[in-house]
Design a protein around this motif. Sequence first.
Motif, PDB file in Angstrom:
ATOM      1  N   LYS A   1       9.619   0.831  -2.205  1.00 17.71           N
ATOM      2  CA  LYS A   1      10.710   1.685  -1.727  1.00 17.71           C
ATOM      3  C   LYS A   1      12.058   1.099  -2.128  1.00 17.71           C
ATOM      4  O   LYS A   1      12.958   1.835  -2.574  1.00 17.71           O
ATOM      5  CB  LYS A   1      10.614   1.816  -0.205  1.00 17.71           C
ATOM      6  CG  LYS A   1      11.667   2.724   0.397  1.00 17.71           C
ATOM      7  CD  LYS A   1      11.481   2.809   1.910  1.00 17.71           C
ATOM      8  CE  LYS A   1      12.569   3.668   2.534  1.00 17.71           C
ATOM      9  NZ  LYS A   1      12.407   3.733   4.012  1.00 17.71           N
TER      10      LYS A   1
ATOM     11  N   LYS B   1       4.612  -1.144   0.228  1.00 11.08           N
ATOM     12  CA  LYS B   1       5.373   0.095   0.328  1.00 11.08           C
ATOM     13  C   LYS B   1       6.865  -0.186   0.429  1.00 11.08           C
ATOM     14  O   LYS B   1       7.681   0.497  -0.212  1.00 11.08           O
ATOM     15  CB  LYS B   1       4.897   0.882   1.556  1.00 11.08           C
ATOM     16  CG  LYS B   1       5.636   2.189   1.772  1.00 11.08           C
ATOM     17  CD  LYS B   1       5.116   2.884   3.020  1.00 11.08           C
ATOM     18  CE  LYS B   1       5.888   4.162   3.293  1.00 11.08           C
ATOM     19  NZ  LYS B   1       5.410   4.835   4.539  1.00 11.08           N
ATOM     20  N   GLU B   2       7.227  -1.195   1.229  1.00 10.11           N
ATOM     21  CA  GLU B   2       8.640  -1.544   1.416  1.00 10.11           C
ATOM     22  C   GLU B   2       9.257  -2.030   0.109  1.00 10.11           C
ATOM     23  O   GLU B   2      10.377  -1.655  -0.241  1.00 10.11           O
ATOM     24  CB  GLU B   2       8.777  -2.611   2.504  1.00 10.11           C
ATOM     25  CG  GLU B   2      10.203  -2.891   2.940  1.00 10.11           C
ATOM     26  CD  GLU B   2      10.832  -1.697   3.642  1.00 10.11           C
ATOM     27  OE1 GLU B   2      12.083  -1.618   3.633  1.00 10.11           O
ATOM     28  OE2 GLU B   2      10.086  -0.852   4.161  1.00 10.11           O
TER      29      GLU B   2
END
Length: 221
Positions: free
Chosen positions: A154, A150-151
């Motif tokens: 992102k 996710k990071e």
Amino acid sequence: MGIFGRIGDIIKANINDLLDKAEDPVKMIKQMVIDMQEAVTKATSGLAQAMAQEKKLQRDYEKFVAMSKEWENKAMAALQAGNEDLARKALAKKAEADQQANMYKQMYEQAAQTAATLKTQVEQLKAKLDEARMKESTLIARSQAAKAQKEIAKNIGTFDHSSISAKFSKFEEKILKEEAEAQAFTQLSEGTTSLDDEFKALEKNMAVDDELAKLKAKLGK
């Protein structure tokens, strides 16, 4: 409600509380395992007490069985000695011991059954704890991987690809312009140097011609 029922309610209450708060999944999983460990500890303590009670009742039962046998032997000894009255008294004590033995036998058998049931339940609870610990490691690893993914996604999403491409093109054009200007200045510099060299060569040739003329004059030519 038995000890296992209370432990189950505690676990369910804690889990529901964590779910209602919607906390970090990793923290929730770890807390659930901690709650199960505490439940196993309490259940094991309950089992130890039940087994201790079973052993105590067994000793009490065996004590009155032995006492009954002892009074029976005394009654036989009294009869052999011809003392029937004493034998009756001994048999009365034997009857009391038999009554106590029967009572403790029932209590002991019930305690043994309870301890056996608790032991099975503790083993099942420990098995569930082991399973939860294995799931804990797997789920935590998956959660960490999901967070990392996710990071990364992102961070990638924060860049505007079209904008970056346009900026790089602009930088490239500027660098190409600087390279062209540098090349032009180099060529101009090389041209100026070449012209200077030609004039120097001309001056040198003129000086040589002058010296040659002077030598010819000396020789009378």
